[in-house]
Design an enzyme around this catalytic site. Structure first.
Site, mmCIF file in Angstrom:
data_model
loop_
_atom_site.group_PDB
_atom_site.id
_atom_site.type_symbol
_atom_site.label_atom_id
_atom_site.label_comp_id
_atom_site.label_asym_id
_atom_site.label_seq_id
_atom_site.Cartn_x
_atom_site.Cartn_y
_atom_site.Cartn_z
ATOM 1 N N CYS A 1 0.851 -1.202 0.000
ATOM 2 C CA CYS A 1 0.000 0.000 0.000
ATOM 3 C C CYS A 1 0.883 1.247 0.000
ATOM 4 C CB CYS A 1 -0.925 -0.016 1.209
ATOM 5 S SG CYS A 1 -2.137 -1.352 1.194
ATOM 6 N N SER B 1 -3.136 3.112 -1.765
ATOM 7 C CA SER B 1 -4.431 2.884 -1.126
ATOM 8 C C SER B 1 -4.306 3.105 0.367
ATOM 9 C CB SER B 1 -4.874 1.434 -1.417
ATOM 10 O OG SER B 1 -6.039 1.105 -0.706
ATOM 11 N N ASN B 2 -5.333 3.731 0.967
ATOM 12 C CA ASN B 2 -5.264 4.014 2.397
ATOM 13 C C ASN B 2 -6.635 3.891 3.042
ATOM 14 O OD1 ASN B 2 -4.961 6.618 4.667
ATOM 15 N ND2 ASN B 2 -3.516 4.945 4.697
ATOM 16 N N ASP B 3 -6.765 2.913 3.937
ATOM 17 C CA ASP B 3 -7.947 2.736 4.776
ATOM 18 C C ASP B 3 -7.870 3.849 5.823
ATOM 19 O OD1 ASP B 3 -9.691 2.022 6.821
ATOM 20 O OD2 ASP B 3 -9.122 -0.080 6.836
#
Length: 276
Positions: free
Chosen positions: A157, A178-180
């Site tokens: 990520c 991508s980052n939650d």
């Protein structure tokens, strides 16, 4: 309020109010009960943190400072892919039958490559350039190696760091595909802010600016109520970051060489489910 909290609140409101929802699409992530894990997302969020002014740890909820550093050292110092070498269990879901995450993260940083100056892995190449050629515009790492993706337990990520020296200040950019946002945003910010501090100190530089570039910043559907409650809280002031000034070798750092002074935070009332 702390600057990290302020940015987090702004980012979350932007995602929730103006983001794109994939609720009508087929998605890969899912919850433990098998239900699809949908998100609301924003494309390309860029956050800048002046590390001389403030350490960017949020206070709206606790960020596990020592666990962040433990994982950072596992990846960047030990260059490991073996899950058992971590003190936390955050990687357990992605471990293979051998207890590793395959050719991912630390594994990639430890692979040696041939340069004009000799054989280096990516971390040692950064350290060499910062100490011997600080004005280089080529001081960077990349662990998103397409040839090895099929042998990774999880595609990286946070995949690339670029270091840039201006005068006597070390600046850094973290690129993240991508980052939650609820689960991992401040975790990643804390880790790579600490890494920038480490690289600066062992290179005889002052710490400068840390920039976080996120291609897909998203909030999962089951996280939305938690986020909405969090961003209504009143943040505390940022704590003071301390690092052992006697460490001059990157590989001598341990978790005990870092501390936060005056870290106050709100207790998180809800358990955060993790999409897999």
């Amino acid at each position: 309020m702390s600057y990290a909290d302020n940015l987090f609140i702004e980012n979350c409101r932007d995602i929730l109010e103006h983001g794109f929802s994939d609720e009508d699409l087929s998605v890969r992530p899912h919850w433990d009960d098998g239900a699809p894990a949908h998100t609301v997302k924003k494309f390309c969020i860029v956050n800048r943190y002046d590390l001389q002014k403030e350490f960017p740890i949020m206070t709206l909820r606790r960020t596990a400072f020592r666990s962040c550093i433990d994982e950072l050292l596992w990846i960047w110092q030990k260059k490991s892919n073996r899950v058992a070498e971590l003190k936390t269990h955050i990687w357990d879901s992605w471990a293979d039958e051998n207890g590793t995450i395959g050719k991912a993260y630390g594994y990639q940083l430890g692979v040696k490559h041939k340069y004009k100056e000799g054989m280096f892995d990516q971390v040692d190449r950064v350290l060499f350039d910062l100490q011997n050629n600080p004005q280089s515009r080529r001081i960077m790492t990349n662990i998103y190696v397409h040839a090895d993706l099929s042998e990774m337990g999880l595609y990286p990520c946070a995949y690339s760091m670029t270091f840039n020296v201006s005068g006597n200040k070390l600046n850094a950019i973290l690129n993240q595909r991508s980052n939650d946002f609820l689960t991992a945003n401040n975790w990643n910010v804390v880790q790579y802010a600490v890494l920038t501090h480490m690289m600066a100190q062992v290179s005889g530089l002052e710490v400068g600016e840390f920039v976080h570039v996120i291609a897909d910043a998203h909030i999962y559907d089951r996280h939305i109520p938690i986020v909405e409650k969090m961003i209504e809280k009143e943040p505390f002031p940022a704590p003071k970051f301390k690092m052992n000034p006697d460490i001059k070798n990157f590989y001598d750092f341990t978790v005990d060489d870092f501390e936060l002074e005056g870290y106050e935070y709100h207790k998180l009332e809800d358990k955060i489910p993790v999409a897999i």
